[in-house]
Design a protein around this motif. Structure first.
Motif, PDB file in Angstrom:
ATOM      1  N   VAL A 145     -89.345  10.432  23.843  1.00 49.92           N
ATOM      2  CA  VAL A 145     -90.476  11.290  23.497  1.00 49.92           C
ATOM      3  C   VAL A 145     -91.533  10.490  22.744  1.00 49.92           C
ATOM      4  O   VAL A 145     -92.736  10.566  23.038  1.00 49.92           O
ATOM      5  CB  VAL A 145     -90.005  12.492  22.664  1.00 49.92           C
ATOM      6  N   SER A 146     -91.086   9.707  21.756  1.00 49.13           N
ATOM      7  CA  SER A 146     -92.022   8.911  20.960  1.00 49.13           C
ATOM      8  C   SER A 146     -92.741   7.883  21.817  1.00 49.13           C
ATOM      9  O   SER A 146     -93.963   7.693  21.697  1.00 49.13           O
ATOM     10  CB  SER A 146     -91.280   8.215  19.815  1.00 49.13           C
ATOM     11  N   LEU A 147     -91.997   7.225  22.717  1.00 46.99           N
ATOM     12  CA  LEU A 147     -92.597   6.201  23.566  1.00 46.99           C
ATOM     13  C   LEU A 147     -93.639   6.820  24.495  1.00 46.99           C
ATOM     14  O   LEU A 147     -94.739   6.273  24.668  1.00 46.99           O
ATOM     15  CB  LEU A 147     -91.514   5.485  24.375  1.00 46.99           C
ATOM     16  N   GLU A 148     -93.315   7.965  25.069  1.00 46.62           N
ATOM     17  CA  GLU A 148     -94.264   8.621  25.969  1.00 46.62           C
ATOM     18  C   GLU A 148     -95.535   9.005  25.232  1.00 46.62           C
ATOM     19  O   GLU A 148     -96.654   8.836  25.750  1.00 46.62           O
ATOM     20  CB  GLU A 148     -93.614   9.853  26.593  1.00 46.62           C
ATOM     21  N   GLN A 149     -95.407   9.497  24.024  1.00 49.79           N
ATOM     22  CA  GLN A 149     -96.577   9.888  23.239  1.00 49.79           C
ATOM     23  C   GLN A 149     -97.443   8.671  22.913  1.00 49.79           C
ATOM     24  O   GLN A 149     -98.679   8.731  22.998  1.00 49.79           O
ATOM     25  CB  GLN A 149     -96.135  10.592  21.963  1.00 49.79           C
ATOM     26  N   ARG A 150     -96.813   7.580  22.537  1.00 49.58           N
ATOM     27  CA  ARG A 150     -97.559   6.366  22.204  1.00 49.58           C
ATOM     28  C   ARG A 150     -98.306   5.829  23.427  1.00 49.58           C
ATOM     29  O   ARG A 150     -99.471   5.420  23.331  1.00 49.58           O
ATOM     30  CB  ARG A 150     -96.601   5.289  21.678  1.00 49.58           C
ATOM     31  N   VAL A 151     -97.618   5.804  24.559  1.00 46.92           N
ATOM     32  CA  VAL A 151     -98.245   5.262  25.772  1.00 46.92           C
ATOM     33  C   VAL A 151     -99.382   6.168  26.220  1.00 46.92           C
ATOM     34  O   VAL A 151    -100.446   5.683  26.655  1.00 46.92           O
ATOM     35  CB  VAL A 151     -97.189   5.081  26.883  1.00 46.92           C
TER      36      VAL A 151
END
Length: 494
Positions: A300-306
């Motif tokens: 979830v965090s990675l998707e938000q950052r990207v």
């Protein structure tokens, strides 16, 4: 390709099954293949073992059939140079002469490539430079020590006033003997060496190296690991392109994009650090899979950052194309014709900016690229604008691809044991790094150890393209043109 042994990306073949032809036929096979549209992805020499002498080996990419043609020949002290018939071979032949002392007769410029000590060749700085004679012609020497915090390299300009008549690029200051360190392996240090072949291409080179070991051992990498490798590779591509677009903006004094892209680059690097704990991607790719997995919260965090990086980079990069003062400096600067880029064997975004649609992810898919694709980003003008525009397209498409893969990560394990390498075999892998095609080739001995390991970083094929792009241009355009290529010194020097 007639006269070659066809291989697929990531394939292994017994060395004795690789096509062996007389050297005259070797020259003909390679030259005819290149004229028909193939490209030389690697051309090297190796000890011929019990046969004695030296074995030349050429690996030729044929995108139309998704195959790599391998052809070899035994030579003694010399052979007739291929360069007069095939310009893309020129640097490979200089390297072979430097490493093995066998002379390509008729080669126009056998200057050392990396100046290794003890080779009997001139040391760095002592070798002659190409010179242009004429009234008011003058010479400008730049480097190897530069004003910025960058790697060392020497540039020798032959100029008439501001006009560049010829640029010679002399490297070798970063030569570490990396290929020799990989030979006799694999061992505990081999992966670390592969990751640092070109420090800004950690994931690209680590993937190529691991695919070599997996091919030689017949290891099947789990689907989840393939997806994580692809995510890491595209994050590496996007971070470097965003950083370079910001640097290009800085070179022409356009501070909004320069400052914004610098921050976005850091955000993308931090996304990589979320996966593995460091911003360069070291430790992500391991033989047999990957070294790190993503739990649900990390996904979830990675998707938000990207997603945020995609939005921010799109706005910052779009400013470049809407600003007349930027376009006035980019368009028509450092132009390289498509025919020239093809003839010297260029690769990656610099080649695609000349209208050459070559991309390993499409032409020789391996790993996740067998099941997912990104369109090849191209332009046709071959100038600084084209190289920048292609990079902008790649940022957009790479970050979109990463988001898609995060949302559909396969279940399962992320790493499996790797079986020992096959004996007396050769494996070849191609990976589309952010600068272009990375090629690793390995030959094992009778004990299954790496007897010969050959690396071709895309910078090795593209530095000459920068030199040709500067011809007839203004010497003041060099920083901008150089940054539009942004090639690796250590990736060339190895």
């Amino acid at each position: 390709m007639e006269g070659t042994t066809p291989l697929h990306n990531g394939a292994t073949v017994p060395v004795h099954e690789v096509a062996m032809v007389p050297v005259a036929d070797f020259r003909r096979v390679v030259a005819e293949a290149v004229r028909a549209g193939a490209e030389i992805v690697s051309f090297f020499a190796a000890p011929a073992g019990r046969a004695g002498g030296v074995r030349l080996m050429a690996l030729l990419s044929e995108p139309r059939t998704a195959t790599i043609g391998a052809v070899s020949s035994l030579v003694g002290d010399s052979w007739q140079s291929l360069t007069p018939d095939c310009a893309a071979a020129h640097l490979f032949e200089r390297e072979i002469f430097e490493q093995f002392g066998i002379r390509p007769q008729g080669h126009p410029w056998l200057k050392p490539v990396r100046f290794p000590p003890g080779s009997g060749q001139p040391s760095i700085g002592d070798a002659p430079f190409f010179t242009v004679e004429g009234e008011e012609v003058h010479e400008v020497a730049v480097g190897p020590v530069h004003a910025g915090v960058i790697e060392p390299g020497h540039f020798r300009f032959q100029c008439h006033g501001e006009q560049v008549l010829h640029l010679e690029i002399s490297l070798g200051y970063q030569h570490r003997g990396a290929e020799a360190l990989l030979e006799a392996g694999p061992d505990a240090r081999s992966l670390s060496v592969a990751e640092t072949l070109a420090g800004d291409t950690t994931v690209g080179h680590a993937t190529a190296y691991c695919e070599i070991l997996e091919a030689l051992g017949g290891t099947v990498v789990p689907p989840r690991a393939l997806a994580l490798r692809a995510i890491a590779l595209e994050l590496e591509r996007a971070a470097n392109h965003v950083g370079d677009l910001g640097a290009l903006a800085g070179d022409v004094g356009f501070l909004p994009t320069a400052s914004w892209c610098g921050r976005v680059r850091g955000d993308i690097l931090n996304a990589t650090a979320l996966i593995c704990g460091n911003r360069l991607g070291r430790g992500i790719v391991k033989p047999g899979g990957v070294g790190y997995d993503l739990d649900e919260g990390m996904q979830v965090s990675l998707e938000q950052r990207v997603a945020q990086s995609a939005r921010d980079s799109a706005g910052a990069i779009d400013l470049l194309w809407k600003t007349p003062s930027v376009l006035a400096r980019f368009e028509g600067t450092g132009t390289l014709e498509r025919t020239t880029a093809l003839s010297i064997g260029m690769t990656g975004p610099a080649a695609r900016a000349c209208g050459i649609e070559r991309d390993v992810r499409q032409d020789h898919p391996s790993g996740l690229w067998r099941f997912a694709q990104i369109p090849a980003s191209t332009w046709k003008t071959g100038d600084v604008f084209a190289r920048a525009y292609v990079r902008g397209l790649e940022v957009q498409r790479s970050l979109a691809f990463v988001r898609e893969q995060i949302a559909s990560l396969p279940e399962g394990v992320v790493r499996v044991p790797v079986r020992p390498p096959a004996r007396g075999s050769m494996a070849v892998t191609l990976v589309e790094g952010w600068r272009g095609a990375i090629c690793h080739a390995a030959i094992t001995d009778r004990q299954g150890r790496l007897q010969r390991y050959k690396v071709v970083d895309p910078s090795f094929r593209n530095w000459f393209g920068l030199a040709l792009a500067m011809r007839d241009g203004q010497i003041s355009d060099f920083p901008l043109c150089n940054k539009s290529f942004n090639l690796s010194y250590c990736g060339h020097d190895l």
